[in-house]
Each structure stands twice: as C-alpha cells, then as structure tokens.
Enzyme design. Structure first.
Site, PDB file in Angstrom:
ATOM      1  N   THR A 349     -11.472 -52.577 -13.037  1.00 28.45           N
ATOM      2  CA  THR A 349     -12.304 -51.856 -14.015  1.00 28.45           C
ATOM      3  C   THR A 349     -13.743 -51.751 -13.526  1.00 28.45           C
ATOM      4  O   THR A 349     -14.162 -52.460 -12.625  1.00 28.45           O
ATOM      5  CB  THR A 349     -12.227 -52.548 -15.395  1.00 28.45           C
ATOM      6  OG1 THR A 349     -10.872 -52.696 -15.767  1.00 28.45           O
ATOM      7  CG2 THR A 349     -12.978 -51.834 -16.481  1.00 28.45           C
ATOM      8  N   SER A 420      -6.585 -52.599 -25.177  1.00 25.68           N
ATOM      9  CA  SER A 420      -7.525 -52.860 -24.084  1.00 25.68           C
ATOM     10  C   SER A 420      -8.471 -53.979 -24.471  1.00 25.68           C
ATOM     11  O   SER A 420      -8.587 -54.344 -25.643  1.00 25.68           O
ATOM     12  CB  SER A 420      -8.336 -51.590 -23.812  1.00 25.68           C
ATOM     13  OG  SER A 420      -9.382 -51.856 -22.907  1.00 25.68           O
ATOM     14  N   GLY A 443     -10.622 -57.451 -17.175  1.00 27.79           N
ATOM     15  CA  GLY A 443      -9.459 -57.699 -18.053  1.00 27.79           C
ATOM     16  C   GLY A 443      -9.915 -58.466 -19.277  1.00 27.79           C
ATOM     17  O   GLY A 443     -10.961 -58.151 -19.872  1.00 27.79           O
TER      18      GLY A 443
HETATM   19  N1  GLY Z   1      -6.861 -52.655 -18.316  1.00 34.50           N
HETATM   20  C1  GLY Z   1      -7.636 -53.696 -18.813  1.00 34.50           C
HETATM   21  C2  GLY Z   1      -8.076 -53.471 -20.204  1.00 34.50           C
HETATM   22  O1  GLY Z   1      -8.103 -52.352 -20.654  1.00 34.50           O
HETATM   23  O2  GLY Z   1      -8.369 -54.417 -20.879  1.00 34.50           O
END
Ligand code: GLY
Length: 549
Positions: A349, A420, A443
């Site tokens: 991310t 998310s 995450g």
């Molecule tokens: N893909 C990680 C989140 O959206 O938390």
C-alpha cells in the site's frame, strides 16, 4: 505541499499546485505518477480511499475500493476440504474489479479545477521513460524472482532476467498507452474500450473472473466521513468498507480516558493501555465491519464515547486481558476467537497527503494489497492487478495474509467490497482549523500507525518529524502479541509488560510509511516522508503564508 512515498510523484503534485491546481488536482496527478514510479503499490489496477476537507469546512470521503466480480462466490478460495488456498493472493482469481481510475475521475469531477488530461499527462511522460531510482531498483530486485514466473511482468521489469539498476532507464510503453487512453477518455478510457478488452483477455488467459460487464458497472462511491473528537481535536476519517476510521475512533476514544502524559512516553503503562485499547477495537473490527451496502454497520455505536467507556471498564491497569477473553462488544457473533501464530507482513500500500494554498486538504491511501498485487500484469496494458480478494474472509475464523482473523460479515459476495484497514485521516484543531493530514500503508498496522501519529501530535505535542519517526507499537487482537518496532521499548519495559501478561515482540523491520502534513499553529506547513522508507514532501513556496488567513 505534497507528501508521498516518491520524490518524483510529490514533485509532480507540487507542480500542479504551482500551476494553480487545488489539492484534489494535485492528488490525482500524484496518484497517476505513483502508478508509474512506485508500481509495487501505486496503481491503476487497485483501489483505495480518499478523505478530503475543503477550506470552507465541507468534508467528503470517497470509496474507490475494489469489488468482487459478479461471478465470485463465497467459498471460491476454499479447497475440497474446505480449507483456504493461496488463490486469493496470487494469480488471476485474486483480483477485485479495480477502483482507482474511477476514484480519481470522481474526485476530479466533484472537486477538480484543472483539465483532467493535464493531470494524467505527467504520468504518461514518466511511463515513456524514467531513470530508475534507489527505492524502485530495490523493490524490483526483491521481486525479480516472482516476475520471472509471469512473462508479461518480466518483459517490462526485467532485462536479461535481472531487475534494472539505479540510473538505468525504465520504459513502460504499454502503461503509457493505457494512461493516454485514460487521459483522453477519462474513466471510460479504463473501464470500456481497449483497456477493458485487454483486462478481460488477461482474465480469460488465466481463468480469472473479471469481465467487461464488471468493469462497466464499477463506480466509486461518496460516503459520509466518520467524525469524532480526540481530546478536543476533530478527527475525520474513512467509514466502511474501510475499518480504518471506526477502529481508530474506538482505540483513541478508549485511550482518551487515561492521562497518557502522566504515564510517560512508551512506558509500561502507555504500551499496556495502547495494547488493551487496540485488542478491543480490533476484536470489533474483525467481527462486525464489512461493506455497508451488504451488511448493516454498527459504526455509530462503535465510534461513540459511551461505547468506549463500556469497553474501558474491562481494562485493568495491573493485568493484561488475554485476547481470548476480549470478546467483540457490539452484539451477538458466531465467530470463535482462535489463537494464532504471528505472520510476517510488509509495507504493502501507499499513502499521500496534500494541502493547497487555500487550505484544502486531501488524504489518499491506495493499494494493490500485496506489493505488486496478484503479480499478474495485464498483457498489453502494462499495469499490475490487485490481490485484494484476500481482504475478504475466505473462511471465518482463519487468518488472511496479515494474520487477521475476520468474520462472516466480510465473506465474499458478487459486487461486494472487501473490508480494508486503510485510514486516510484529517485532524482539525479544537478551534476547527486544519492541523494534520496523515495515513499509512501496512495492512492492519495502518490503523495503529495512524493512531500513534495522531496521539504523538495531540498527547505529546511532538513536531511532525518526531511524531512520524517515533517507534511504533501494534496489536490486532489476534494473534495476542504486542509488536514493537526497532527496539522501541526498553528491555525493562518489555519485561514489565510481560509481567502484566502482555506478549511483547520486537518486530524486525519497520511499521508504516506515514507521509504526512501538519499545519503548525504559527502557520507553517510541515510535510514529512516517513524516514523508514523515504519519499519526499515537496512544498510550493508561498503556500503556507496563504493557508493562514
Ligand atoms: N489491502 C489492505 C487493506 O486494505 O487493508
């Protein structure tokens, strides 16, 4: 000012501000630039969330999260024995329908001021050829072995089987062509026509599920931002389908009941209270939160001070509550708590923060989920696809790649958005003036990272470099571990926490990458790229002076 994980992307955003664009214009240009220079997480094939506050006080949050394809089914990631497989992580089934281009399009439609094509053009130029810098070279090198398994990725990102080195030129011609279609066709340049055809062909090639119908139906959605007070400061953050805002609110509201300053920074008491607050908030997060268009969400109660007081009443100062004993508190649940061993997690991310001269502020967190997503690159279109389907609950009570044990509420369903943890957040001073724009990758650690950046500013009065640079803690209910970063807890503190019944664990590596901007009370804008991974905050001269009117 633009703060992002890449200097080139921040400079492009700043250049848009210099040309008279507003914060949303700069965010759109930064987003597309990151898709070229930071392909591990910047993206066209992923999704994310934007929180914005316009200088006149209007707030907005935009959900451009991926959705499960129409042909997706609840048990699609289980094997014949009913156990989770890695199909949610790697390969064509792992991808949700991408949301990023629709998100940028919608943000620009509502708030943008410069022509759309002008905001995409800098990314086209980057895709036509960039000189590889250290962060990109390191990242490509780390993933070279994976790219070798995917010829379309290897053809672009490897030369004679090796990753490009610092100073070499990287041309992404297919990506440039896709960006040109987006520049001229807007949203349709991605969701219909040639790009959509290429994406559908890629899915057919790998037995994936996304069709042109999925793409044509995709829409980004405006949601009401979550707002709550933390010690008089107003926090504006992302509602479901991100768990970020609600979990952040529950954590901070619980912590608000304690005099953290009296406890001492990263003292036993401070770390203990942080862990107890996080355990309770993540237990609720993991159980109840999901796509609000499918499952009624208990967010109003979850972010209330009354609920925090209730959760706080079970916290003991002299003893940790084991995670098995921390039950979700918002209603009946069938999800059993299961003790798990920890799993490694990386800085998937990316996050960027923007403040313009008028005081408009934008926080965007966007992702492919894992670095380089599913590792599948759309042949002929030059962009990676996400592996966001892993953020759904493949099987209630089992862990995903982040070790998150989530509930049935977040099960896969056609057209549903997966839960998310992304937490783009804007904080206002008690007087209602812009104070902080922040967010992070990582995450589930995103929420604890953002909580600490806010607490470091509000509780400890740190300046932004200190608030972002300070060692971080993380607890996510399960596994029952209190992670700490970079020897951030003194050995005696870790021992004292153990005596209380916490399970502190010194985590190798780092937590978060919180590119943030702070407006100081004296009117100075301060931006930082997180020292953990670099990037840059780029300011436009004169902006700070104009922001403070
Ligand atoms: N893909 C990680 C989140 O959206 O938390």
């Amino acid at each position: 000012m633009v703060a992002s994980t890449d200097r080139v992307a921040s400079e492009i955003g700043a250049e848009i501000l210099r040309r008279g664009g507003n914060a949303v214009d700069a965010a759109v240009a930064t987003h597309f630039a990151l898709a070229v220079v930071n392909p591990e997480a910047g993206n066209l094939g992923g999704g994310g969330f934007m929180v914005a506050r316009v200088a006149n006080g209007t707030t907005a949050s935009l959900d451009f999260r991926e959705v499960a394809p129409l042909r997706a089914t609840r048990d699609m990631f289980l094997d014949a024995q009913g156990n989770p497989t890695n199909r949610s992580l790697e390969g064509h089934l792992a991808s949700g329908v991408p949301g990023s281009v629709a998100g940028m399009w919608e943000a620009h439609r509502r708030f943008g001021s410069l022509p759309w094509a002008d905001l995409v053009a800098p990314a086209v130029a980057l895709a036509d050829g960039i000189v590889v810098h250290a962060r990109l070279a390191e990242s490509l090198q780390e993933y070279a072995a994976r790219f070798r398994q995917y010829p379309a990725s290897a053809a672009i990102f490897l030369r004679e089987g090796r990753a490009p080195r610092v100073g070499e030129r990287l041309v992404q011609a297919d990506l440039a062509a896709t960006l040109r279609r987006i520049a001229s066709g807007g949203k349709e340049g991605f969701y219909r026509g040639r790009t959509a055809e290429l994406l559908e062909e890629e899915m057919r090639r790998g037995n994936g599920l996304i069709t042109r119908e999925d793409l044509a139906r995709y829409d980004a959605k405006w949601r009401d931002p979550l707002r709550f007070d933390y010690r008089g400061y107003q926090v504006i953050s992302m509602p479901p389908p991100s768990s970020g805002g609600a979990t952040l609110a529950e954590m901070l509201n619980i912590m608000e009941g304690y005099d953290l300053r009296a406890a001492g920074y990263l003292s036993t008491r401070h770390a203990h209270l942080f862990a107890e607050a996080a355990k309770r908030a993540y237990a609720d997060r993991n159980t109840y939160l999901a796509d609000p268009d499918f499952i009624p969400q208990p967010t109003a109660r979850m972010i209330s001070e009354a609920y925090a007081a209730e959760r706080r009443s079970s916290i003991r100062l002299d003893r940790a509550t084991p995670s098995e004993a921390v039950r979700p508190g918002l209603g009946p649940t069938t999800v059993a708590a299961i003790a798990l061993t920890a799993r490694p997690e990386g800085e998937h991310t990316t996050h960027y923060s923007v403040v313009d001269a008028a005081g408009n502020a934008v926080a965007v967190t966007t992702t492919l989920n894992s670095l380089y997503g599913s590792r599948v690159l759309v042949t002929g279109a030059g962009f990676f696809l996400n592996n966001e389907m892993d953020d759904f609950t493949a099987k209630p009570g089992t862990a995903n790649q982040f070790g998150l044990v989530q509930g049935a509420a977040n099960a896969v369903a056609p057209g549903k958005r997966m839960l998310s943890a992304m937490t783009p957040t804007i904080v206002l001073s008690p007087e209602g003036r812009l104070r902080l724009v922040t967010g992070s990758p990582g995450g589930p650690t995103i929420i604890t990272t953002v909580a600490q950046v806010i607490s470091n500013v509000v509780d400890w009065g740190m300046d932004l470099p200190a608030a972002v640079g300070a060692p971080r803690l993380h607890h996510q209910h399960l596994p029952d571990r209190l992670y700490y970063e970079h020897d951030g807890l003194a050995p005696a503190t870790a021992a004292a926490l153990r005596a209380l019944g916490q399970a502190p664990e010194n985590r190798a590596g780092y937590q978060g990458d919180a590119a943030s901007i702070l407006l100081r009370p004296d009117g100075l804008l301060v931006g930082v790229a997180d020292p953990r991974r670099g990037g840059a905050a780029v300011g436009v001269e004169g902006a700070a002076k104009e922001v403070v009117r």
